[in-house]
Design an enzyme around this catalytic site. Structure first.
Site, PDB file in Angstrom:
ATOM      1  NE  ARG A 567     -19.217  94.125  95.840  1.00 50.62           N
ATOM      2  CZ  ARG A 567     -18.184  94.496  95.091  1.00 50.62           C
ATOM      3  NH1 ARG A 567     -17.029  93.915  95.246  1.00 50.62           N
ATOM      4  NH2 ARG A 567     -18.291  95.454  94.191  1.00 50.62           N
ATOM      5  CB  SER A 733     -22.663  85.247  98.273  1.00 46.74           C
ATOM      6  OG  SER A 733     -21.611  84.426  98.663  1.00 46.74           O
ATOM      7  NE  ARG A 734     -23.398  93.214  98.010  1.00 45.42           N
ATOM      8  CZ  ARG A 734     -22.807  93.603  99.138  1.00 45.42           C
ATOM      9  NH1 ARG A 734     -21.859  92.874  99.691  1.00 45.42           N
ATOM     10  NH2 ARG A 734     -23.202  94.682  99.755  1.00 45.42           N
ATOM     11  CG  LEU A 735     -27.195  84.974  98.060  1.00 45.25           C
ATOM     12  CD1 LEU A 735     -27.054  83.461  97.979  1.00 45.25           C
ATOM     13  CD2 LEU A 735     -28.128  85.464  96.939  1.00 45.25           C
TER      14      LEU A 735
END
Ligand SMILES: NC(=O)C1=CN([C@@H]2O[C@H](COP(=O)(O)OP(=O)(O)OC[C@H]3O[C@@H](n4cnc5c(N)ncnc54)[C@H](O)[C@@H]3O)[C@@H](O)[C@H]2O)[C@@H](O)CC1
Ligand SMILES: [K+]
Length: 759
Positions: A567, A733-735
């Protein structure tokens, strides 16, 4: 008179064959018993032939009562050992035996046999002895010394002993000082120290290790010598590969980037990765032609243009050469002597390699705070250079340099760091637990000149690093230790275990040192891309090739990763609706310019995905792209720019371009690519790479006169007319940002509607 060992010959994996010369007034049989103390793991690897000396003992033997007679001697000498009798006869006798029972690769000698063995390569080189037999390639010298007869010595030692030699030195041996003198004369010597006197000792753990390394080394040398054809073939293969890669420049990086993304780009198949040919500029200049061309070599399969060159790597650490301390120092001397390098130059390259290795594994977004601990020598200098490069790569640097070297080179390196406001921290000011304040700790204390036990303050600093490993076991994300060349405190040749620092990364410079065999951390890199072929040849270095223009290369397998935990926490600038261009073509151009400015490789590489009428995406079928496009002339292009955390997806309708346009583009490509397009009957099965290569060579020759290379009939391009754009940018944060441009009609006018999509 001789006693045969367990010989076996021929083939590339044959055992090295040694002629064994016993001690004064003993015999071949006695030496066999003496050497018989060595374990089978050693003896089983060597083919030993034990020869009796030419002359029966003329006096009492020291082994009388210990070993049974008969006893022999090689030659006789006066009381001072300075004049010999029957020496020439001895040489003839040995040569005669070697002719009849040879060939032999090396000599093992004990005592008088060792003095003789160690003198023979020099006498042979001078043409004084063993002129009718192959050159002696290896020596094992047990309790040896130099000849004392000045006459013989003059011939025997007129030049250093070049062949690899292994020397046994006994603490209690009266010949030890002379053994050391002999050692000085050997260029490629390994040593087994033992506590005994003038004897053939047993091998303790350390001695066994040295012996096995020596055997490995000589086996490798023999394998090389015995396999000139294989070597030639290997060379040829390398050359071919190089040539082919040069002509087919699609980078593997683009391939892996694309593969790592949602769209799987497998060349020649349903989703193609192809570097965008020149007409991309048509797309980038939408006023002229708002379309993207995806040129493919076969409309029936619509495939990419390049070939994927695999990044070379040396996966098996067993295949790599490791240097002894002596070899490392010698290479250093050669580089800075006859080869004309300066220490500054080598240090700069070494430090840069360290910094690039670190940056390859530990991204500054996650591992930002770096402490470099520098020692008093060149290893410390490498650390100072690495610190400067890491600063420029975006890390936050601190340096601990307690024993500064008063030389202009080092003063300069310190000034350079000070001018970047890099703080220098004293040992006393370092926190107790380094892992709290630093994400990466670079150990640049000692390199290949380290001896004995670390003296203050480095003993404490090493202890601090040992503690980092301990503290971190309780932490979720641990600090990492990167050792430069050698984990400081470890013996250069790996003797005495590896109790101290356990680095996560080791960056070996020039070539790994023997101790690196005991490094089991996840990241082993090689740096110091300055080794010229003359050194690589001289030291028979087997090292992985550096990929592309890289300053470092990974040694061994990359660590196993938990795929589910992969990730990336992206850090990117803002990407807001208010700031973007109204026209997606302009926005694309802006991002494309960023990519070019950032120097990313193959910015125009993209994945082309087609779909059948029912909208189903295909990936790995036999190539059907053209067929699918005729059924459903829609496709999507994906540009993925890893270095900038950005991606653009473009959807639209696809049309074949005119034959003239394809022809024009075909002839604008390098001639090598044109020939490649003819050779590759895309997606058909080929019996082997050589078939392609041979056809390529044939055509290359045919068109070597510069005549026009005809475009294959089935080679042509497609144009994609963009109807939808999606700009993606990775965020924390994967935003992630996702902005979609779709056409909309407002008051009878076609405009682009910009909408943000949830990540
Ligand atoms: N071609 C090469 O081989 C190159 C080597 N380079 C670097 O140079 C290193 C070797 O440099 P040096 O020969 O200066 O040696 P080191 O940097 O290994 O260390 C030597 C220094 O450490 C001290 N030292 C040795 N043992 C000690 C102990 N037990 N306690 C405390 N101090 C001790 C010595 O007094 C000396 O000051 C390599 O490991 C590598 O990092 C690079 O800079 C460039 C290229
Ligand atoms: K080190």
């Amino acid at each position: 008179m001789g006693s045969q060992g367990s010989g076996e010959g021929g083939g590339c994996s044959r055992k090295p064959r040694f002629l064994c010369l016993h001690g004064f007034r003993t015999s071949g049989e006695i030496m066999r018993k003496q050497v018989g103390k060595w374990p089978e793991s050693v003896l089983g690897k060597l083919d030993m032939v034990y020869l009796d000396g030419p002359f029966p003992a003329e006096g009492k033997s020291d082994v009388d009562g210990i070993f049974d007679p008969p006893y022999y001697e090689w030659f006789q000498f006066n009381q001072e050992f300075s004049a010999y009798t029957n020496f020439d006869e001895c040489l003839e006798y040995i040569e005669d035996y070697m002719i009849k029972q040879g060939p032999f690769d090396g000599l093992v000698g004990f005592s008088q046999g060792a003095i003789l063995s160690a003198g023979l390569p020099g006498l042979q080189a001078k043409g004084v002895a063993l002129t009718k037999v192959p050159k002696i390639k290896f020596l094992i010298i047990i309790g040896g010394a130099k000849f004392k007869s000045p006459e013989v010595a003059e011939d025997a030692y007129s030049s250093p002993i070049q062949c690899p030699s292994l020397h046994f030195l006994g603490e209690m041996d009266f010949l030890k000082p002379y053994g050391l003198e002999l050692l000085e004369h050997c260029v490629d010597a390994s040593v087994i120290h033992h506590p005994k006197g003038h004897t053939v000792p047993r091998l303790d753990e350390k001695g066994l290790d040295t012996m096995m390394n020596f055997i490995d080394k000589i086996q490798n040398i023999l394998a090389e010598k015995d396999q000139p054809i294989i070597k030639k073939l290997r060379k040829l293969r390398k050359l071919k590969k190089l040539k082919f890669c040069q002509e087919n420049k699609l980078c593997s990086q683009a391939q892996s980037q694309l593969q790592s993304n949602v769209v799987i780009g497998t060349q020649n198949q349903n989703n193609d990765t192809c570097p965008l040919p020149n007409p991309i500029w048509a797309f980038l200049q939408p006023v002229l032609s708002p379309a993207i061309h995806a040129f493919c070599s076969n409309p029936s399969s619509a495939a990419g243009v390049g070939s994927v060159g695999a990044v070379p790597s040396m996966q098996n650490p067993e295949d790599i050469s490791y240097l002894t301390q002596r070899e490392a120092a010698e290479i250093d001397e050669i580089l800075m002597g006859p080869l004309g390098f300066s220490v500054d130059q080598l240090m700069e390259l070494a430090g840069l390699s360290v910094a690039t290795s670190i940056a390859e594994v530990y991204k500054p977004s996650e591992y930002n705070r770096v402490l470099v601990i520098c020692g008093p020598g060149n290893n410390g200098g490498d650390g100072l250079v690495a610190a400067r490069h890491l600063y420029h790569f975006g890390y936050k640097l601190s340096v601990c340099y307690p024993k500064r070297t008063a030389k202009p080179l080092y003063a300069g390196l310190v000034t350079q760091l000070e001018s970047l406001s890099v703080p220098f921290i004293s040992v006393d000011d370092l926190p107790l637990d380094l892992s709290k304040d630093f994400d990466i700790i670079v150990d640049a204390m000692f390199g290949f000149s380290f001896h004995g036990s670390p003296r203050p303050p480095f003993d404490n600093l090493i202890q601090k690093l040992v503690c980092v490993n301990k503290y971190d076991q309780t932490r979720e994300k641990s600090s990492v230790i990167v050792s430069v060349d050698i984990p400081s405190g470890w013996h250069v040749e790996g003797d005495g275990g590896v109790e101290g620092i356990k680095p996560d990364m080791l960056v070996s410079l020039t070539a790994p040192k023997l101790c690196a065999k005991k490094f089991f951390g996840p990241h082993h890199f090689l740096g110091g891309r300055f080794v010229p072929p003359s050194i690589a040849d001289k030291y028979k270095l087997r090292l992985p090739p550096y990929p592309g223009t890289s300053m470092c290369v990974r040694i061994g397998r990359p660590p196993q990763v938990d795929i589910s935990a992969l990730r990336e926490n992206y850090i990117s600038p803002e990407f807001l609706e208010e700031q973007v261009e109204a026209d997606p073509f302009d926005q694309f151009r802006k991002w494309f310019d960023d990519v070019v400015a950032a120097g990313l490789r193959e910015p125009n590489a993209m994945a082309l995905s087609t779909a059948t009428k029912n909208g189903k995406m295909y990936t790995n079928y036999e190539s059907q792209k053209a067929h699918e496009l005729s059924e459903n002339p829609r496709a999507s292009l994906l540009f993925y720019w890893d270095g900038l955390n950005r991606q653009v997806r473009v959807e639209g309708s696809v049309q074949k371009v005119s034959d003239e346009e394809s022809d024009q583009y075909f002839h604008s490509r390098p001639r090598g690519s044109q020939i490649g397009a003819i050779v590759s009957k895309q997606s058909t099965v080929v019996p082997g790479r050589h078939v392609l290569y041979d056809q390529y060579k044939e055509l290359e020759e045919k068109f070597s006169d510069g005549s026009l290379i005809p475009k294959p009939k089935n080679w042509g391009g497609y144009r994609l007319k963009p109807e939808l754009f999606e700009f993606w940018q990775g965020q924390q944060s994967r935003l992630h940002d996702r902005l979609r441009y779709s056409p909309e009609e407002i008051n009878g006018q076609q405009v682009w509607k910009i909408e943000r999509l949830a990540p």
